[in-house]
Design an enzyme around this catalytic site. Structure first.
Site, PDB file in Angstrom:
ATOM      1  N   GLU A 147      45.098  44.956  38.108  1.00  0.00           N
ATOM      2  CA  GLU A 147      44.563  43.792  37.431  1.00  0.00           C
ATOM      3  C   GLU A 147      44.063  44.216  36.215  1.00  0.00           C
ATOM      4  O   GLU A 147      43.166  45.041  35.858  1.00  0.00           O
ATOM      5  CB  GLU A 147      43.075  43.152  38.347  1.00  0.00           C
ATOM      6  CG  GLU A 147      42.626  41.822  37.632  1.00  0.00           C
ATOM      7  CD  GLU A 147      41.780  41.089  38.290  1.00  0.00           C
ATOM      8  OE1 GLU A 147      41.076  41.600  39.459  1.00  0.00           O
ATOM      9  OE2 GLU A 147      41.350  40.017  37.988  1.00  0.00           O
ATOM     10  N   GLU A 241      39.310  32.080  41.073  1.00  0.00           N
ATOM     11  CA  GLU A 241      38.350  32.988  41.217  1.00  0.00           C
ATOM     12  C   GLU A 241      36.982  32.359  40.209  1.00  0.00           C
ATOM     13  O   GLU A 241      37.568  31.845  39.152  1.00  0.00           O
ATOM     14  CB  GLU A 241      38.751  34.365  40.519  1.00  0.00           C
ATOM     15  CG  GLU A 241      37.765  35.423  40.615  1.00  0.00           C
ATOM     16  CD  GLU A 241      38.225  36.867  40.320  1.00  0.00           C
ATOM     17  OE1 GLU A 241      38.015  37.624  40.997  1.00  0.00           O
ATOM     18  OE2 GLU A 241      38.827  36.731  38.991  1.00  0.00           O
TER      19      GLU A 241
HETATM   20 MN    MN Z   1      40.110  38.523  38.550  1.00  0.00          MN
END
Ligand code: MN
Length: 293
Positions: A147, A241
Site C-alpha cells: 500500500e 476505508e
Molecule cells: Mn488505506
C-alpha cells in the site's frame, strides 16, 4: 464489476465475538462482497469463529496490516527485521486460514512518521523479506498488496510510481501495488493518470475521502479516480476505508491521527459508501462507452 468491500474499522474497533458479528453482519446486510479485517495482532483474531461467520454470510475477506517500529522490515537491525518477518508470516497464515484473497497494507516498513529517508541497506533487506512473504502467500494463491501511503506514514513508497518500482524490485508474480485515494490526494500530481500508469500491477484499491469521512464530503475528484480505474481495466477489489473517533482501535487510531468525529452512524456511512462506489463505477463505464462512440 469490481467486488466492493469495507474496512472492519468502519464498524468496530476490535475483534471480540460481538465486534466481529457487528462488522460481518453489517457488511453483508448492506450488500458488500468483502470485509477487510485489520490484523495488527494476528493472534487476537479467532480464526474458526470468524471463518464460520464469513461463510454464514457469504462474505469474502481480505487482510491488511501496518508494521510497527518494533516489526519494521526496513530497519537494518536484524532482530527488528526478524520480528517483522515473523509478524508478516503470521499474517499470511491468518489470511490463508480465513480464506483471504489478499494480504495488503503497509507491510514493507513501520507505519509511522520517519525523520530520515530509508537507508539503502534497509530497503534491500525489505525487498528480500517481501520476496519470501510473497512466496508464502503465493503458496495459498494470495496476492500481496504493497500500500502506497503518504510521507507521514512511511519513507519507502509515497507514489504509485514508487510502488510499481518496489513491486518490480521484489519481482514476485503475486506482488501488487495497493493504492488509496486518501494518500494519492496528498502525493500524486494526477491521481487518475497514476492509476492508469500502475496498470496491470494494480492489485488492491482503497477508497477514502481527503479527511477520511463520508465519500463526496471532502475534496477528492472521485469521478476522475473511477474513470482511471476503468481505463486501467482494474478488476480487483474496491474497498471503502473511513475512520472516526466514534469507532476506536487505539493502535491504528493513534498512528493515523484519528482525533475528530467525522461520523457516528456506521450503517449510514457504509450504505452511503456502497451506493456511492457502485454509482461511480457505473458512471465511469458509461463515460468510457460514450467516449468510444
Ligand atoms: Mn488505506
Amino acid at each position: 464489476m469490481n467486488k466492493l468491500g469495507v474496512h472492519a474499522l468502519c464498524w468496530a474497533g476490535g475483534w471480540s465475538e460481538a465486534e466481529a458479528r457487528t462488522a460481518i453482519e453489517g457488511t453483508a446486510r448492506l450488500g458488500f462482497d468483502i470485509i477487510e479485517i485489520p490484523a495488527l495482532d494476528p493472534a487476537s483474531i479467532d480464526v474458526d469463529f470468524t471463518r464460520r461467520l464469513l461463510e454464514a454470510h457469504g462474505l469474502g475477506v481480505t487482510v491488511s496490516l501496518g508494521l510497527g517500529i518494533n516489526s519494521d522490515i526496513s530497519n537494518p537491525d536484524p532482530d527488528i527485521a526478524k520480528a517483522g518477518e515473523a509478524l508478516l508470516s503470521d499474517a499470511v497464515s491468518l489470511a490463508r486460514d480465513l480464506g483471504s484473497t489478499h494480504l495488503c497494507g503497509v507491510i514493507y516498513s513501520a507505519m509511522t512518521k520517519y525523520m530520515q529517508p530509508a537507508s539503502p541497506a534497509g530497503r534491500s533487506q525489505c525487498i528480500d523479506i517481501l520476496g519470501r512473504i510473497c512466496e508464502r502467500a503465493g503458496a495459498s494463491d494470495m496476492l500481496v498488496g504493497l500500500e502506497v501511503v503518504n510521507r507521514y506514514e512511511t519513507n519507502i513508497i509515497n507514489t504509485a510510481a514508487e510502488g510499481v518500482a518496489l513491486c518490480r524490485a521484489v519481482g514476485a508474480a503475486n506482488a501488487r501495488v495497493h493504492l488509496d485515494t486518501y494518500h494519492m490526494n496528498i502525493e500524486e500530481s494526477n491521481p487518475e493518470q497514476a492509476i492508469i500508469e500502475t496498470g496491470d500491477l494494480l492489485g488492491y484499491f482503497h477508497i477514502g475521502e481527503s479527511h477520511r469521512g463520508y465519500l463526496g464530503s471532502g475534496s477528492i475528484d472521485f469521478a476522475g479516480i473511477f474513470r482511471g480505474l476503468n481505463k486501467a481495466n482494474y478488476q480487483g477489489p474496491v474497498t471503502f476505508e473511513s475512520f472516526s473517533s466514534e469507532v476506536v482501535n487505539p493502535t491504528l487510531s493513534g498512528v493515523l491521527g484519528i482525533w475528530r468525529n467525522l461520523w457516528s452512524d456506521s450503517e449510514d456511512l457504509c450504505r452511503h459508501a456502497r451506493d456511492y462506489c457502485a454509482a461511480q463505477i457505473k458512471a465511469a463505464a458509461m463515460a468510457a462507452e460514450a467516449g468510444a462512440d
